[in-house]
Motif scaffolding. Structure first.
Motif, mmCIF file in Angstrom:
data_model
loop_
_atom_site.group_PDB
_atom_site.id
_atom_site.type_symbol
_atom_site.label_atom_id
_atom_site.label_comp_id
_atom_site.label_asym_id
_atom_site.label_seq_id
_atom_site.Cartn_x
_atom_site.Cartn_y
_atom_site.Cartn_z
ATOM 1 N N LYS A 1 -5.124 2.754 5.910
ATOM 2 C CA LYS A 1 -5.359 2.375 4.127
ATOM 3 C C LYS A 1 -4.758 0.823 4.694
ATOM 4 O O LYS A 1 -6.300 -0.069 4.028
ATOM 5 C CB LYS A 1 -4.648 2.554 3.211
ATOM 6 N N ALA A 2 -4.085 0.734 5.019
ATOM 7 C CA ALA A 2 -3.040 -0.945 4.992
ATOM 8 C C ALA A 2 -4.125 -1.783 5.895
ATOM 9 O O ALA A 2 -4.372 -2.709 5.317
ATOM 10 C CB ALA A 2 -2.050 -0.476 5.873
ATOM 11 N N LYS B 1 0.824 -1.102 0.085
ATOM 12 C CA LYS B 1 0.280 0.361 -0.319
ATOM 13 C C LYS B 1 0.960 1.027 -0.238
ATOM 14 O O LYS B 1 1.766 1.718 0.682
ATOM 15 C CB LYS B 1 -0.765 0.078 1.004
#
Length: 391
Positions: free
Chosen positions: A296-297, A285
């Motif tokens: 987000k990861a 990511k």
């Protein structure tokens, strides 16, 4: 293609997407090479990693003149492949054509021309042609180049490295699906290291212009043959070509506005459909906003149920990464001279750092030299758990 592709079930989205494109012409050849390579290492009970590397293009026309691309040169993938080979893995290197390759990366994308590494030796006395000496490596590069050459030749001569190219995002998807299925006999000895910078958006083949999108007006008799360009307008009329909305219409100028669809997220299908049972799947990511990276990861890890996300920021990606795993963190690692392993880190993550941005071939530390051994430890733990007898 249906506009609700992203809302479909993964298996249905797979069917729709892959029916949109013909398979790559090279796919049968690549499958044959991969099948023989995998069979060899299954027999040897050797671990095999599929390393994906480089960017994917998004063509704007079927007969492609223009395409959308990203900055990836394949540095992470090519460097990582070398460290996997040093650790005894066989490597299938699925790479963007003309991107960096293991071993040759030290010279192919150097700031110096590769000819700067070479010289012409003096002619041999008594040789037939006294005007030509042998081409040799310059003295100052002998030691380094010999080491790289020996590693490369060992990998090739022992069938440890298979190079397979792709160009477009569709070609990448076809290759990934096919290779994952071919790797099923490997079981938990299979590892997927998805370092390629895969496009998030594309133009469906059904909406793509057949021919080059024209940048100037055509006479009426030449209009209408190009198909939908994937833009908000086709090439059928002056008003349709210009898409400046509320702007004043400029003289002798037009805009091309392109509508891109999201590429279906096939990571779920890889984990729960294509890949071998018990194999390990690692994704990357990349973000530019540090406040979003771990979120987000972790979201990707929860959504696709794979085993590790390696997060990195654009500005620091060459010397710092963050491991996001389903398990609580065990330690954060800092390879700077003043650093030392210590407990802590964000929940579900493990951070690894190297002191400064290294140049390939310099005295600096390549962050992949830290990533790969740590990743292999995780893979070994998965294999041990998979092979452990049931209690």
């Amino acid at each position: 293609m249906s506009p609700s592709l992203g809302d479909m079930e993964p298996a249905e989205a797979e069917s729709v997407y892959f029916n949109e494109y013909p398979p790559p012409k090279a796919l049968p050849k690549h499958e044959a090479l991969a099948r023989a390579f995998i069979d060899l290492h299954v027999e040897a009970n050797r671990r095999v990693v599929l390393v994906t590397s480089g960017g994917t293009t998004v063509p704007l026309e079927a007969q492609t003149v223009r395409f959308i691309d990203n900055f990836s040169a394949g540095t992470r993938g090519a460097t990582s492949a070398e460290y996997f080979l040093e650790q005894g893995y066989a490597v299938i290197f699925l790479h963007r054509q003309y991107s960096l390759l293991p071993y040759s990366r030290h010279y192919s994308h150097s700031t110096n021309c590769f000819l700067d590494f070479m010289d012409e030796a003096p002619p041999v006395p008594g040789a037939a042609n006294q005007d030509h000496g042998s081409i040799v490596v310059r003295d100052e590069y002998q030691t380094e180049m010999r080491d790289v050459l020996r590693k490369y030749r060992y990998a090739k001569q022992n069938n440890r490295l298979l190079l397979l190219p792709f160009t477009t995002v569709a070609e990448y998807m076809f290759e990934l699906r096919s290779l994952a299925k071919l790797m099923r006999p490997l079981g938990p000895n299979a590892l997927f290291y998805l370092a390629a910078a895969v496009s998030d958006f594309f133009i469906p083949r059904s909406r793509m212009a057949e021919h080059k999108i024209q940048s100037s007006e055509l006479p009426p008799q030449y209009q209408g043959g190009g198909g939908d360009s994937g833009a908000d307008s086709a090439v059928d009329g002056e008003d349709e070509i210009y898409t400046g909305e509320n702007e004043a219409k400029p003289a002798n100028q037009k805009k091309l506005v392109i509508n891109l669809d999201p590429v279906p997220k096939f990571l779920h299908r890889l984990v729960d459909g294509w890949a071998p049972d018990g194999s390990m799947v690692v994704s990357f990511k990349l973000e530019t906003d540090p406040t979003l990276l771990v979120y987000k990861a972790r979201t990707a890890l929860q959504r696709y149920s794979h085993h590790l996300v390696i997060g990195n920021l654009l500005s620091t990606r060459k010397w710092e990464v963050v491991f996001i795993t389903p398990d609580p963190p065990t330690r954060a690692m800092d390879s700077s001279p003043q650093g030392s392993p210590h407990a802590g880190g964000a929940a579900g993550s493990e951070s690894q750092q190297a002191p400064s941005q290294p140049d390939v071939g310099s005295e600096g530390i390549e962050i992949e030299s830290i990533i790969i051994p740590e990743l292999i430890k995780l893979h070994e733990n998965m294999i041990e758990k998979k092979n452990a007898p049931a209690q």
